[in-house]
Enzyme design. Structure first.
Site, short mmCIF file in Angstrom:
data_model
loop_
_atom_site.label_atom_id
_atom_site.label_comp_id
_atom_site.label_asym_id
_atom_site.label_seq_id
_atom_site.Cartn_x
_atom_site.Cartn_y
_atom_site.Cartn_z
N GLY A 261 1.05 15.69 -0.63
CA GLY A 261 1.38 14.27 -0.55
C GLY A 261 2.87 14.09 -0.70
CB ALA A 262 5.16 13.31 -2.61
CD GLU A 264 6.92 18.01 -8.74
OE1 GLU A 264 6.27 17.70 -7.72
OE2 GLU A 264 6.57 18.93 -9.52
CD GLU A 296 5.32 13.40 -6.15
OE1 GLU A 296 5.94 14.34 -6.69
OE2 GLU A 296 4.10 13.47 -5.84
CG HIS A 299 5.82 15.46 -11.09
ND1 HIS A 299 5.18 16.31 -11.95
CD2 HIS A 299 5.02 15.37 -9.99
CE1 HIS A 299 4.04 16.72 -11.39
NE2 HIS A 299 3.92 16.15 -10.22
CD GLU A 318 1.20 18.48 -9.95
OE1 GLU A 318 1.05 17.25 -9.78
OE2 GLU A 318 2.21 19.09 -9.60
ZN LIG Z 1 2.45 16.28 -8.74
#
Ligand SMILES: [Zn+2]
Length: 826
Positions: A261-262, A264, A296, A299, A318
């Protein structure tokens, strides 16, 4: 195709520990030339470090090495072995200079370079995560050897380059960056290309957004929402964590063909660019983007300021980011229903992973090498871990929970820490002894099963057979219809489940356990409840309760305790009164893809779902996202070719809807699956609007065609016989196996098991493991397939990440077969 050396060795924990004992990294200076060639780039790395003296190795995955100098002595580059360059370090300060040529990659890792099909422009981004940093620059690639970085980048003169630290173009095409804070190798990134850029600032933090030029207007359309949420989240994280964001700029780059998804990366977060919407989307899709954005940002503290020493603690990254991302989105952004969305979108992901043979404890996944930990970025580390932290937060209260977190950030700022360190901070903050909580919830795998026995008037708790535990649960129970009525006068009661049997009388036609996710358990409704819900669900107007009911139903189906027909009854009864677009876009596609095909008559089952969609289409508010969600499922469930053709031509489209690019491709994929289009029409549709989205959906449609040529084409891609970017590979695999096309795909069942092991020769990392799932023969519902899967998974020479994919896919197959066997009339 990326250059894959299948013999790269992934770093082992013991090797990382030995190198950590020996070295302290002072700084990296990295000079990259992205301007000279489309397929390779020059990479000159100077690493300055302190050593106790002795042999070690630097990680390096180049196309070729030009020179290596250690402390001014030339080393033979021929020493490079399995991605490792052995070096003999001196006691004290050492300087290593590696001059190499690296390959751009096209699998979402390393320095990924892609060409936008819409306009031919090239874009580059860095993804160093896990084992990929050494394919960008020479480094000691492990999370606990942090150092500051200084980047110097040469790029084409019409490009912009953004990195972890602020940078500027000092002459045309030459970019100089400030030194970063200490970073782990896996955070290092840059994005380079002719990006469309937007800037803003919040509370003294410079903010940026970027995306490909061809989707500039779509980024512009959502920039206010994205900047606003970013500011709101920063304020809340600053309030909760008491420590300011320390990495300078906060740029959010939406990049093409991104796997996750992304990511960080401090100062420069990268997101998959389908999160910039080129077509209309549901509110649920916007919530998903919002929680990703907040995840993100979380994070930056959990992961970036303090980093796990090794990948066995990846939950410290996570699970916290997932919990904080949802919480902050719900608390401070316009998406106050983020937890309800989470119940639909994430709960089953976690529960299904926790019931798979591959389950593992949230904490201490036992990863002994980096690449095997990559497989734990799943339902355990995200939703289950998030849930356990939510439980811990409820137990400790915000004051102690965040005091412990702040102590953790302050004690290990810009360093590394372990789970033990975090729990020590919590105990210091007044949490008391957490050892039994840790042992039962974080260090023991698998969910307890909780169910109500009406005859015996007991709630039963059964711990997973392979993972014994003695877990107490506090949960709410919703009951309705005690007087035999169909009115949904739900009554709530609190229930403590401390032992294997709890005597309790729960009156009512329906007894729904844990509808609000108070605990982490597999709650299974009894058959009478499933029957009663057909009456009671339509009259239930609490969105959270509805989400909880659907999770109960899905638990039952996953364990062959609800018949496909009963699930369809509930879809028919419940969805017409459901106003929530993400209830629609999670529940109905699940029924289409996972349930209908297991009914006695799959065609009739799909038709039942379709009629439900049509009903909602008729009465939804024109122009609403609910109408859009119902239309998407109406397309996926219809077998009426005239209707599909009509929608494609703009006829008979419900008022309030426009068939935009995404919807057009949904229609084309459905027509292809039904065998009602051909390659020429697909090619023409792609040519009419040749965007990145079109390219992927074109491939999905092509692989879905019910002919031998289409399946052979998809299979060649699996074998890596032609270069194919990751999103197109995924679409080819998912399109290939279609229910109703079993005869055509039958030859590929055996071939999957014969060919999978060899795919390590053509791909690596994330895509290697994912392709094992995308191309798994999901429609071959028989014991022979299951048996072959088990035999393959048992082969000791099978790559660990491939084995994980086979084990999880086989478990899904086993469960589908169990539903057929339990409820099928044949
Ligand atoms: Zn993550």
């Amino acid at each position: 195709m990326p250059h894959i050396d299948a013999t790269y060795r992934s770093l082992r924990l013991t090797e990382a520990q030995a190198r950590r004992e020996l070295l302290r990294i002072t700084s990296y200076d990295v000079r990259l030339d992205l301007a000279s060639d489309d397929s390779t780039f020059a990479s000159v790395t100077t690493v300055t470090f302190e050593s106790d003296g002795g042999p070690t190795f630097v990680d390096l995955k180049p196309r070729r090495v030009s020179s290596v100098r250690l402390n001014d002595a030339e080393l033979p580059a021929g020493r490079l072995d399995h991605g490792r360059l052995p070096i003999d370090t001196l006691p004290g300060t050492n300087v290593l200079v590696v001059d190499a040529v690296m390959a751009f990659r096209n699998d979402g890792e390393g320095l990924h370079r892609s060409v936008d099909p819409a306009d031919g422009r090239h874009y580059v981004y860095g993804m160093s995560f896990m084992d990929a940093a050494p394919s960008i620059f020479a480094c000691f690639d492990q999370p606990d050897l942090k150092a500051p970085y200084t980047f110097h980048v040469t790029a084409p003169t019409d490009w912009t380059v953004i990195g972890n630290a602020p940078g500027e173009q000092v002459e045309p095409g030459v970019w100089e960056f400030a030194q970063t804070q200490p970073l782990s190798t896996y955070f290092v990134t840059l994005v380079a290309g002719p990006w469309h850029l937007l800037n803003d600032a919040h509370d003294g933090i410079p903010l940026g957004l970027s995306a490909r030029r061809s989707i500039a207007k779509d980024l512009d359309a959502d920039a206010d929402e994205l900047f606003t949420m970013t500011g709101q989240c920063f304020d809340e994280f600053h309030r909760l964590f008491g420590i300011r964001y320390p990495f300078g700029n906060y740029h959010q780059a939406f990049v093409p063909e991104f796997n996750a998804g992304a990511m960080e990366n401090p100062g420069c977060v990268t997101f998959r660019d389908p999160l910039i919407f080129s077509s209309r989307v549901t509110r649920g899709t916007r919530i998903k983007r919002a929680t990703t954005l907040a995840h993100e940002m979380a994070h930056q503290w959990f992961g970036n300021i303090v980093t796990p020493a090794w990948w066995d603690d990846l939950w410290l990254n996570e699970s916290f980011a997932e919990y904080m991302g949802n919480r902050v989105t719900a608390d401070v952004t316009q998406y106050s229903d983020a937890w309800t969305h989470n119940a639909y979108a994430r709960r089953q992901w976690g529960l299904e992973a926790d019931q798979s043979p591959s389950t593992h404890p949230v904490a201490g996944n036992g990863a002994s090498e980096a690449s095997s930990a990559l497989q734990d970025f799943e339902g355990i580390s995200y939703p289950k871990g998030s849930h356990i932290l939510k439980q811990l937060n409820a137990r400790l209260g915000d004051e102690v929970f965040f005091a412990g977190a702040i102590d953790h950030f302050e004690s290990h700022r810009f360093g590394n820490a372990t789970m033990h360190d975090l729990f020590a901070s919590w105990e210091k903050a007044g949490a008391g002894d957490l050892s039994s909580f840790t042992g039962n919830w974080l260090r023991t795998a698998g969910p307890d099963t909780i169910s109500y026995d009406r005859q015996a008037h007991v709630v039963r708790r059964v711990p997973p057979a392979d993972h014994p535990a003695d877990r107490g649960h506090m949960l709410r129970v919703a009951t309705a219809g005690a007087d035999g009525s169909s009115a949904a006068g739900w009554q709530l009661a609190e229930l403590a489940v401390e032992t294997d049997t709890t005597d309790v009388e729960l009156p009512g036609r329906a007894v729904v356990l844990d509808p609000f996710e108070d605990t982490w358990a597999l709650v299974i409704p009894d058959p009478d409840t499933l029957d009663a819900l057909v009456d009671l669900l339509p009259a239930t107007d609490d969105d959270r309760l509805r989400a909880g009911i659907w999770n109960n139903v899905r638990n039952a189906f996953h364990n062959a305790q609800a018949a496909p027909e009963r699930v369809l009854d509930l879809v028919e009864a419940g969805m017409p009164s459901d106003d929530n677009d993400y209830a629609w876009s999670n529940t109905v596609p699940w029924a289409i893809e996972r349930v209908a095909g297991l009914a006695d008559d799959p065609v009739a089952a799909l038709d039942r779902i379709h009629r439900t969609c049509r009903q909602r289409l008729t009465d939804a508010v024109p122009g609403s996202t609910l109408q859009l969600a119902a239309f998407e499922s109406a397309i996926a469930s219809t077998a009426d070719v005239d209707q599909l053709r009509g929608w494609l031509g703009g006829d008979d489209v419900p008022a309030g809807l426009t068939v935009d690019l995404a919807l057009r491709w949904r229609v084309m994929v459905r027509l292809a699956t039904l065998g009602q289009t051909d390659r020429d029409e697909l090619r023409r549709t792609l040519g009419a609007e040749p965007t990145a989205v079109s390219r992927v959906e074109h491939d999905r449609a092509l692989a879905s065609l019910p002919d031998a040529e289409a399946k052979a084409w998809a299979w060649n891609r699996f074998l890596g016989r032609e270069p194919v970017p990751n999103y197109e590979l995924e679409a080819s695999g998912l399109g290939m196996w279609r229910s109703g096309q079993e005869e055509l795909t039958a030859p590929y069942v055996d071939r999957y098991f014969d060919d999978l092991a060899g795919t390590v020769q053509v791909r690596s990392g994330w895509v290697l493991a994912r392709a094992a799932r995308w191309f798994f023969p999901v429609t071959a519902l028989d014991e022979t397939t299951l048996d072959r899967a088990r035999r393959l998974a048992g082969r000791p020479d099978l790559d660990l990440s491939l084995r994980r994919g086979v084990v999880d896919s086989a478990d899904d197959l086993r469960r589908a077969i169990a539903v057929r066997r339990t409820f099928g009339s044949a």
